[in-house]
Design an enzyme around this catalytic site. Structure first.
Site, PDB file in Angstrom:
ATOM      1  N   ASP A 136      -8.918  -2.576  -7.197  1.00  0.00           N
ATOM      2  CA  ASP A 136      -7.678  -3.008  -5.841  1.00  0.00           C
ATOM      3  C   ASP A 136      -8.580  -1.992  -5.008  1.00  0.00           C
ATOM      4  OD1 ASP A 136      -6.091  -0.418  -3.447  1.00  0.00           O
ATOM      5  OD2 ASP A 136      -4.780  -2.008  -4.626  1.00  0.00           O
TER       6      ASP A 136
ATOM      7  N   HIS B 122      -6.259  -5.662  -1.690  1.00  0.00           N
ATOM      8  CA  HIS B 122      -5.731  -4.441  -1.180  1.00  0.00           C
ATOM      9  C   HIS B 122      -4.392  -5.148  -0.687  1.00  0.00           C
ATOM     10  CE1 HIS B 122      -4.056  -0.503  -0.938  1.00  0.00           C
ATOM     11  NE2 HIS B 122      -4.222  -0.704   0.084  1.00  0.00           N
TER      12      HIS B 122
ATOM     13  N   SER C  72       0.302  -1.505   0.011  1.00  0.00           N
ATOM     14  CA  SER C  72       0.302  -0.255  -0.004  1.00  0.00           C
ATOM     15  C   SER C  72       0.634   1.127   0.169  1.00  0.00           C
ATOM     16  CB  SER C  72      -0.829   0.125   1.262  1.00  0.00           C
ATOM     17  OG  SER C  72      -1.764   1.108   1.366  1.00  0.00           O
TER      18      SER C  72
END
Length: 364
Positions: free
Chosen positions: A237, A304, A141
């Site tokens: 995502d 994610h 991330s």
């Protein structure tokens, strides 16, 4: 005054990392993983963050369970299990790029992410990384974005004879409009970069050609990264769908709520819009696709971050493309076993996905 010039978290506490030493054939190899956790774009959000583990080492757990790409089990992490494995904790809110000498006197906030990066790298070099034979900088991330931002510098710090590459997991945030046509994420990144003084640590070749904050997007910095890199991302995502394509400001009537909670709830029209977002991501990845040294694993999942959880990284029921897990694909690329440019077919074709299902509390 506390912490003058020092590399500190948002609240002035010292930075931190967790290290598991390598052994055997991996004793001189290093996997450095950057923790993720979003960003803060104004004093209010940074002050709130400074009272959590993402802004202060005071609130961090002393020990972490390493799994996935950081795991030490050969069966579960066959290629990196015996490397020196490091998780650098995230406490600056700007993907380790902030660099402001001034301190907010009222809220006592420090924007020193770039200094944290430099200090931790110096410390790891002193602990043996200066003798690295192979090294991989990875992250999830906001940490995946960090791995792109600091990729070349990471390579420069290590021996010239070392094999050095970078992996960004769920860090390929794209510059795209939301459903109302407004570039919400562009505005947000501009606030992050401006607040924390990040511009001077973004690629000069990029910042000399466009607004500095646009160079926070991987798609614009890619031409200026010379070190081989791998992009691992879900085409749908879940963070990007919820915060770039459909931020709450663009959906005041909450018509997308059920879809954002679970992709199986999406209408045909919503899926059509999400397919357009996927197409935009693939276009933004053209440079990686055409690169001789770059690699990709773009699966059509609503997810994610896929390197840190064992079930997603390498297990009997892990996501796969062309019968290979993410761990196998990343290793094929890192060790030059084969060219890796894996792009999944559009949703809902991939039955190996672990699609995220959120609760109402997760909605925004």
């Amino acid at each position: 005054m506390c912490c003058f010039h020092k590399p500190v978290c948002l609240d002035g506490s010292p930075p931190a990392y967790n290290l598991h030493r390598g052994f055997g054939s991996g004793a001189n190899n290093w996997l450095v993983h950057m923790e993720g956790g979003g960003w803060c774009n104004n004093i209010t959000s940074c002050f709130k963050r400074a009272q959590t583990r993402l802004g202060s080492s005071v609130y961090m757990a002393g020990k972490l369970a390493f799994s996935g790409i950081l795991g030490d089990n050969q069966t579960q992490n066959p290629d990196f299990y015996n490397w020196n494995r490091v998780k650098i904790r995230y406490c600056d809110g700007a993907s380790f790029t902030g660099d402001m000498e001034e301190v907010n006197e009222i809220y006592r906030l420090y924007y020193r992410g770039q200094r944290i990066w430099q200090a931790v790298m110096k410390n790891l070099l002193e602990k043996g990384m200066d003798k690295a034979e192979q090294a991989l900088l990875s992250g999830c991330s906001a940490g995946g974005l960090t791995s792109f931002l600091h990729c070349d510098n990471f390579k420069e710090l290590l021996p010239k004879t070392a094999k050095v590459k970078c992996l960004g997991d769920a860090g390929f945030f794209i510059d795209a409009p939301d459903i109302s046509g407004f570039y919400h994420i562009r505005s947000y990144f501009n606030e992050v970069v401006t607040l924390q003084g990040s511009a001077k640590h973004l690629p000069l070749g990029c910042t000399s050609r466009m607004y500095s904050s646009q160079c926070f997007f991987p798609q614009y910095m890619l031409p200026y990264i010379n070190t081989p890199l791998f992009v691992l991302n879900a085409a749908y995502d879940s963070w990007q769908i919820k915060n770039i394509l459909v931020p709450s400001e663009a959906d005041p009537g909450r018509y997308w709520q059920l879809c954002k909670l679970d992709i199986e709830n999406c209408s045909s029209r919503q899926l059509e819009i999400m397919q357009g977002y996927r197409n935009g991501m693939l276009r933004a990845l053209t440079l990686v696709k055409n690169s001789t040294s770059g690699g990709m694993f773009i699966n059509s999942c609503y997810a994610h971050c896929q390197t840190e959880m064992q079930d997603l990284w390498h297990s009997p029921n892990s996501p796969r493309l062309y019968s290979k897990t993410i761990a196998e694909t990343v290793a094929d690329w890192f060790f030059n076993r084969t060219v890796v440019k894996e792009i999944d077919c559009p949703y809902p074709c991939d039955s190996t996905c672990h699609n995220r299902v959120f609760t109402d509390e997760d909605y925004d």
